[in-house]
Design a protein around this motif. Structure first.
Motif, PDB file in Angstrom:
ATOM      1  N   LEU A 151       3.785   1.063  -5.481  1.00  0.00           N
ATOM      2  CA  LEU A 151       4.006   2.472  -5.282  1.00  0.00           C
ATOM      3  C   LEU A 151       5.418   2.880  -5.165  1.00  0.00           C
ATOM      4  O   LEU A 151       6.222   3.795  -5.479  1.00  0.00           O
ATOM      5  N   LEU A 152       6.177   1.848  -4.148  1.00  0.00           N
ATOM      6  CA  LEU A 152       7.458   2.083  -3.983  1.00  0.00           C
ATOM      7  C   LEU A 152       8.322   1.956  -5.069  1.00  0.00           C
ATOM      8  O   LEU A 152       9.433   2.645  -5.564  1.00  0.00           O
ATOM      9  N   ALA A 153       8.009   1.028  -6.091  1.00  0.00           N
ATOM     10  CA  ALA A 153       8.637   0.619  -7.347  1.00  0.00           C
ATOM     11  C   ALA A 153       8.582   1.843  -8.365  1.00  0.00           C
ATOM     12  O   ALA A 153       9.432   2.353  -8.828  1.00  0.00           O
ATOM     13  N   ARG A 154       7.237   2.337  -8.301  1.00  0.00           N
ATOM     14  CA  ARG A 154       7.061   3.542  -9.308  1.00  0.00           C
ATOM     15  C   ARG A 154       7.439   4.890  -8.672  1.00  0.00           C
ATOM     16  O   ARG A 154       7.960   5.726  -9.770  1.00  0.00           O
ATOM     17  N   GLN A 155       7.256   5.319  -7.514  1.00  0.00           N
ATOM     18  CA  GLN A 155       7.534   6.486  -7.196  1.00  0.00           C
ATOM     19  C   GLN A 155       8.793   6.636  -6.285  1.00  0.00           C
ATOM     20  O   GLN A 155       8.968   7.755  -6.061  1.00  0.00           O
ATOM     21  N   GLY A 156       9.697   5.707  -5.881  1.00  0.00           N
ATOM     22  CA  GLY A 156      10.615   5.609  -5.003  1.00  0.00           C
ATOM     23  C   GLY A 156      10.371   6.136  -3.398  1.00  0.00           C
ATOM     24  O   GLY A 156      11.504   6.428  -2.840  1.00  0.00           O
ATOM     25  N   LYS A 157       9.181   6.150  -3.098  1.00  0.00           N
ATOM     26  CA  LYS A 157       8.707   6.545  -1.807  1.00  0.00           C
ATOM     27  C   LYS A 157       7.347   6.194  -1.538  1.00  0.00           C
ATOM     28  O   LYS A 157       6.561   6.136  -2.512  1.00  0.00           O
ATOM     29  N   ILE A 158       7.114   6.006  -0.214  1.00  0.00           N
ATOM     30  CA  ILE A 158       5.447   5.817   0.371  1.00  0.00           C
ATOM     31  C   ILE A 158       5.362   6.945   1.325  1.00  0.00           C
ATOM     32  O   ILE A 158       6.164   7.026   2.153  1.00  0.00           O
ATOM     33  N   VAL A 159       4.305   7.616   1.115  1.00  0.00           N
ATOM     34  CA  VAL A 159       3.968   8.829   2.154  1.00  0.00           C
ATOM     35  C   VAL A 159       2.743   8.224   2.855  1.00  0.00           C
ATOM     36  O   VAL A 159       1.524   8.094   2.144  1.00  0.00           O
ATOM     37  N   ALA A 160       2.627   7.665   4.170  1.00  0.00           N
ATOM     38  CA  ALA A 160       1.564   6.969   4.823  1.00  0.00           C
ATOM     39  C   ALA A 160       0.261   7.705   4.670  1.00  0.00           C
ATOM     40  O   ALA A 160      -0.780   7.273   4.281  1.00  0.00           O
ATOM     41  N   LYS A 161       0.239   9.108   4.839  1.00  0.00           N
ATOM     42  CA  LYS A 161      -0.884   9.976   4.802  1.00  0.00           C
ATOM     43  C   LYS A 161      -1.400   9.714   3.555  1.00  0.00           C
ATOM     44  O   LYS A 161      -3.031   9.752   3.404  1.00  0.00           O
ATOM     45  N   ASP A 162      -0.966   9.858   2.461  1.00  0.00           N
ATOM     46  CA  ASP A 162      -1.488   9.912   1.092  1.00  0.00           C
ATOM     47  C   ASP A 162      -1.971   8.570   0.800  1.00  0.00           C
ATOM     48  O   ASP A 162      -3.030   8.574  -0.060  1.00  0.00           O
ATOM     49  N   VAL A 163      -1.269   7.498   1.207  1.00  0.00           N
ATOM     50  CA  VAL A 163      -1.693   5.950   0.788  1.00  0.00           C
ATOM     51  C   VAL A 163      -3.066   5.876   1.423  1.00  0.00           C
ATOM     52  O   VAL A 163      -4.084   5.357   0.949  1.00  0.00           O
ATOM     53  N   ALA A 164      -3.110   6.325   2.856  1.00  0.00           N
ATOM     54  CA  ALA A 164      -4.226   6.144   3.707  1.00  0.00           C
ATOM     55  C   ALA A 164      -5.497   6.730   3.097  1.00  0.00           C
ATOM     56  O   ALA A 164      -6.729   6.573   3.027  1.00  0.00           O
ATOM     57  N   ALA A 165      -5.240   8.146   2.472  1.00  0.00           N
ATOM     58  CA  ALA A 165      -6.275   8.951   2.017  1.00  0.00           C
ATOM     59  C   ALA A 165      -6.869   8.233   0.668  1.00  0.00           C
ATOM     60  O   ALA A 165      -7.967   8.295   0.548  1.00  0.00           O
ATOM     61  N   ASP A 166      -6.031   7.774  -0.073  1.00  0.00           N
ATOM     62  CA  ASP A 166      -5.937   7.100  -1.591  1.00  0.00           C
ATOM     63  C   ASP A 166      -7.071   5.718  -1.249  1.00  0.00           C
ATOM     64  O   ASP A 166      -8.051   5.569  -2.063  1.00  0.00           O
ATOM     65  N   LEU A 167      -6.810   5.182  -0.223  1.00  0.00           N
ATOM     66  CA  LEU A 167      -7.361   3.906   0.098  1.00  0.00           C
ATOM     67  C   LEU A 167      -8.449   3.985   0.850  1.00  0.00           C
ATOM     68  O   LEU A 167      -9.100   2.970   1.047  1.00  0.00           O
TER      69      LEU A 167
ATOM     70  N   ILE B 122      -8.267   4.098   4.150  1.00  0.00           N
ATOM     71  CA  ILE B 122      -8.087   3.685   5.481  1.00  0.00           C
ATOM     72  C   ILE B 122      -7.170   4.389   6.479  1.00  0.00           C
ATOM     73  O   ILE B 122      -6.770   5.287   6.234  1.00  0.00           O
ATOM     74  N   SER B 123      -7.164   3.781   7.605  1.00  0.00           N
ATOM     75  CA  SER B 123      -6.232   4.650   8.494  1.00  0.00           C
ATOM     76  C   SER B 123      -4.751   4.579   8.243  1.00  0.00           C
ATOM     77  O   SER B 123      -4.198   3.775   7.835  1.00  0.00           O
ATOM     78  N   GLU B 124      -4.172   5.719   8.747  1.00  0.00           N
ATOM     79  CA  GLU B 124      -2.583   5.748   8.781  1.00  0.00           C
ATOM     80  C   GLU B 124      -1.968   4.627   9.485  1.00  0.00           C
ATOM     81  O   GLU B 124      -0.932   4.012   9.303  1.00  0.00           O
ATOM     82  N   ASP B 125      -2.705   4.221  10.796  1.00  0.00           N
ATOM     83  CA  ASP B 125      -2.112   3.144  11.323  1.00  0.00           C
ATOM     84  C   ASP B 125      -2.052   1.737  10.578  1.00  0.00           C
ATOM     85  O   ASP B 125      -1.110   1.042  10.728  1.00  0.00           O
ATOM     86  N   SER B 126      -3.066   1.799   9.797  1.00  0.00           N
ATOM     87  CA  SER B 126      -3.073   0.615   8.938  1.00  0.00           C
ATOM     88  C   SER B 126      -2.143   0.507   7.942  1.00  0.00           C
ATOM     89  O   SER B 126      -1.395  -0.521   7.896  1.00  0.00           O
ATOM     90  N   VAL B 127      -1.513   1.702   7.527  1.00  0.00           N
ATOM     91  CA  VAL B 127      -0.663   1.653   6.523  1.00  0.00           C
ATOM     92  C   VAL B 127       0.641   1.454   7.318  1.00  0.00           C
ATOM     93  O   VAL B 127       1.492   0.928   6.725  1.00  0.00           O
ATOM     94  N   ARG B 128       0.625   2.106   8.420  1.00  0.00           N
ATOM     95  CA  ARG B 128       2.081   1.802   9.240  1.00  0.00           C
ATOM     96  C   ARG B 128       2.375   0.534   9.714  1.00  0.00           C
ATOM     97  O   ARG B 128       3.342   0.137   9.506  1.00  0.00           O
ATOM     98  N   ARG B 129       1.245  -0.346  10.001  1.00  0.00           N
ATOM     99  CA  ARG B 129       1.447  -1.493  10.196  1.00  0.00           C
ATOM    100  C   ARG B 129       1.979  -2.351   9.136  1.00  0.00           C
ATOM    101  O   ARG B 129       2.900  -3.294   9.309  1.00  0.00           O
ATOM    102  N   ASP B 130       1.180  -2.099   7.892  1.00  0.00           N
ATOM    103  CA  ASP B 130       1.839  -2.790   6.797  1.00  0.00           C
ATOM    104  C   ASP B 130       3.259  -2.432   6.266  1.00  0.00           C
ATOM    105  O   ASP B 130       4.082  -3.327   6.057  1.00  0.00           O
ATOM    106  N   LEU B 131       3.576  -1.182   6.665  1.00  0.00           N
ATOM    107  CA  LEU B 131       5.041  -1.046   6.450  1.00  0.00           C
ATOM    108  C   LEU B 131       5.930  -1.592   7.296  1.00  0.00           C
ATOM    109  O   LEU B 131       7.074  -2.048   6.947  1.00  0.00           O
ATOM    110  N   ARG B 132       5.510  -1.655   8.589  1.00  0.00           N
ATOM    111  CA  ARG B 132       6.371  -2.254   9.715  1.00  0.00           C
ATOM    112  C   ARG B 132       6.516  -3.901   9.071  1.00  0.00           C
ATOM    113  O   ARG B 132       7.634  -4.324   9.341  1.00  0.00           O
TER     114      ARG B 132
END
Length: 253
Positions: free
Chosen positions: A13-29, A31-41
């Motif tokens: 996503l980062l390579a294709r879109q140039g940014k990651i929006v945690a809430k959008d990724v969580a909704a698409d997958l 999963i919880s936003e906390d899970s996305v934030r942990r992955d980003l950390r």
């Protein structure tokens, strides 16, 4: 989806879109936003992204140490430097920031150019020794070895006593949302102090910095005159900046 798969998805996503929006990724997958934030950390800890409020942006390669940065796109920096030199008028005063692109500017200045160069970089001051007509003022202070520049309260105070026609400012990240960024808080403050003492400020940014971000904001877009870059004019970040009224000077290839 396994953690490794999620992280691969985030990097894609980062390579294709140039940014990651945690809430959008969580909704698409689903999963919880906390899970996305942990992955980003985890990705940020590995130097693979720059975390920002609500998600992440591409990390700048210009946060590497000074020696390593000298080998990053030297041809692009030389093109940016050549374009920047065209803005320096005979008899003018120039504030020249530190960093590898700024050193390329120092080397590209014509030896017979009569001007005043104000810098907090001993590397740049040394590069101008062979320019007999360039008057050099070196601002002192604590040496920040990452960028080979002086920083801190003493340097900021010294900068407040100078004025210039033009400031050529280096950054590590150029992003339409994050703005102009760098990796150290004191260095960001120093850059703001330098820009404040000049009638015009142009940002030096070779192509690898476009669309990336570092941790500390230097300046918003409305406080700079323009951007000098060798990135393709069709780059979506540059098109977006031009649309917002930012002057973009193309460094010819």
């Amino acid at each position: 989806m396994l953690a490794a798969q999620r992280r691969a998805h985030l990097l894609d996503l980062l390579a294709r879109q140039g940014k990651i929006v945690a809430k959008d990724v969580a909704a698409d997958l689903g999963i919880s936003e906390d899970s996305v934030r942990r992955d980003l950390r985890d990705l940020a800890a590995e130097g693979l992204c720059q975390r920002v409020y609500g998600g992440a942006l591409p990390v700048s390669p210009a946060v590497a140490d000074y020696t390593a940065r000298q080998g990053v796109t030297p041809e692009g920096k030389q093109r940016v430097a050549a374009a920047a030199v065209g803005l320096v008028r005979p008899g003018s005063a120039l504030i020249l920031d530190g960093g590898t692109t700024a050193v390329a500017v120092a080397h590209a200045l014509p030896p017979d150019l009569d001007c005043t160069v104000i810098t907090h970089s001993p590397t740049i001051a040394a590069a101008l020794i062979s320019h007999p007509l360039a008057e050099v003022f070196l601002l002192g202070g604590r040496l920040f070895k990452h960028s080979a520049v002086a920083c801190g309260a003493a340097t900021v105070e010294a900068a407040q006593g100078v004025s210039a026609d033009l400031c050529l400012l280096g950054v590590t990240g150029v992003h339409p949302d994050a703005g102009l960024t760098t990796g150290d808080a004191e260095e960001a403050a120093m850059k703001r102090a330098l820009a404040a003492r000049s009638a015009e400020t142009y940002v030096l940014a070779s192509s690898e910095k476009i669309g990336t971000a570092s941790r500390f904001r230097v300046l918003p877009w409305d406080e700079v005159t323009g951007l000098i870059t060798d990135a393709d004019a069709g780059h979506p970040v540059l098109e977006g900046l031009t649309g917002r009224g930012v002057e973009v000077l193309a460094a010819a290839g």
